[in-house]
Design an enzyme around this catalytic site. Structure first.
Site, PDB file in Angstrom:
ATOM      1  N   HIS A  62      54.538  23.186  44.808  1.00  0.00           N
ATOM      2  CA  HIS A  62      54.208  24.484  45.395  1.00  0.00           C
ATOM      3  C   HIS A  62      53.550  25.430  44.395  1.00  0.00           C
ATOM      4  O   HIS A  62      53.901  25.473  43.222  1.00  0.00           O
ATOM      5  CB  HIS A  62      55.463  25.142  45.965  1.00  0.00           C
ATOM      6  CG  HIS A  62      56.553  25.350  44.952  1.00  0.00           C
ATOM      7  ND1 HIS A  62      56.635  26.468  44.160  1.00  0.00           N
ATOM      8  CD2 HIS A  62      57.604  24.578  44.602  1.00  0.00           C
ATOM      9  CE1 HIS A  62      57.684  26.387  43.372  1.00  0.00           C
ATOM     10  NE2 HIS A  62      58.293  25.237  43.620  1.00  0.00           N
ATOM     11  N   ASP A  63      52.539  26.136  44.881  1.00  0.00           N
ATOM     12  CA  ASP A  63      51.874  27.224  44.148  1.00  0.00           C
ATOM     13  C   ASP A  63      51.047  26.759  42.962  1.00  0.00           C
ATOM     14  O   ASP A  63      50.620  27.571  42.146  1.00  0.00           O
ATOM     15  CB  ASP A  63      52.894  28.280  43.692  1.00  0.00           C
ATOM     16  CG  ASP A  63      53.735  28.815  44.833  1.00  0.00           C
ATOM     17  OD1 ASP A  63      53.155  29.420  45.753  1.00  0.00           O
ATOM     18  OD2 ASP A  63      54.969  28.597  44.847  1.00  0.00           O
ATOM     19  N   GLY A 118      56.201  23.300  40.055  1.00  0.00           N
ATOM     20  CA  GLY A 118      55.658  24.474  40.716  1.00  0.00           C
ATOM     21  C   GLY A 118      54.951  25.436  39.779  1.00  0.00           C
ATOM     22  O   GLY A 118      55.261  25.524  38.596  1.00  0.00           O
TER      23      GLY A 118
END
Length: 267
Positions: A126-127, A144
């Site tokens: 994520h991200d 992440g």
């Protein structure tokens, strides 16, 4: 659901209402496409590909079997917020690769650029923000919030800690565990990665001039083997090579805001 009439979709594939399938797309057997997915022109999903969430895939990208794109983050703080995965053009995403959507705390978007190669079983958490012309070899993983700049190469089974930045043109050795930022054009190896030098092979492949490489090597030695504080060495190098774009890039990377330290030479 908006499916371009030129798209070729296997009868066993499931395309949920609301999905956008662009012209010339090919969706193979047993693929599952979620309602908020958008496929650009000529995207090809080989077979058994699962694309979920708010996910956009750019033109001419090819995804091999059993890849998982756009499913929720592996973050215990995630509570189902509407976040995105945006994948650029002409990417090659091989078998069992996984890419997750973003989180609210990380800006809400996981973003992948153009012309990248993700070999088998790679993971983009994520991200993460990935640039262009990046290669992630088999089983390489990003935690992440990582930033991976253009032309980075990650060796097989390498792993990068959350919030780490990999500078443009860096080379990450196979099996390396990277827990701190890597300068542009740096080459790192080791179980807990150390900065072993510059990625000269990558620079030569991109036709970097001999003068620029010579100055970059001198700047590297001054930065990481010289006397005084890092700040004083950065200032000296910046003054010594004001016209070299590679040196300026490394100086800018070092002086930029970061939540991590830097990967340094051993000893």
């Amino acid at each position: 659901m908006a499916i371009d009439p030129s798209a070729d979709i296997h009868p066993s594939a499931i395309v949920e209402d609301g999905a956008v399938i662009g012209p010339g797309c090919r969706i193979g057997a047993y693929c599952v496409i979620g309602a908020a997915v958008e496929l650009g022109p000529r995207v090809q999903l080989m077979s058994h590909v699962a694309v979920a969430g708010i996910t956009r895939i750019g033109e001419d990208t090819i995804v091999w079997p059993f890849a998982s794109l756009g499913h929720i983050p592996q973050d215990l703080k995630f509570r189902g917020e509407p976040t995105e995965l945006v994948i650029g053009a002409r990417n090659r995403i091989r078998e069992y690769t996984s890419m997750n959507t973003g989180t609210v705390g990380g800006g809400g978007v996981t973003r992948v650029g153009d012309d990248n190669l993700f070999m088998m079983s790679t993971h983009v958490a994520h991200d993460c923000i990935i640039g262009n012309n990046v290669i992630m070899a088999n089983n390489a993983t990003l935690a992440g919030h990582c930033v991976v700049e253009d032309f980075v190469v990650m060796g097989g089974l390498s792993a990068v800690h959350q919030h780490v930045r990999l500078g443009r043109g860096a080379m990450i050795g196979g099996l390396a565990g990277v827990v701190a930022d890597v300068i542009p054009y740096g080459s790192v190896t080791g179980e807990r990665a150390h900065l072993m030098g510059l990625n000269l092979v990558g620079l030569k492949r991109r036709s970097t001039s001999r003068t620029e490489i010579h100055e970059l090597r001198a700047a590297f030695a001054a930065l990481f083997k010289g006397e005084g504080t890092l700040q004083s060495r950065v200032e000296a190098v910046s003054a010594a090579y004001p016209e070299n774009p590679l040196v300026r890039e490394i100086v800018g990377f070092i002086t930029a805001e970061s939540s991590r330290s830097f990967t340094l030479p051993p000893g």
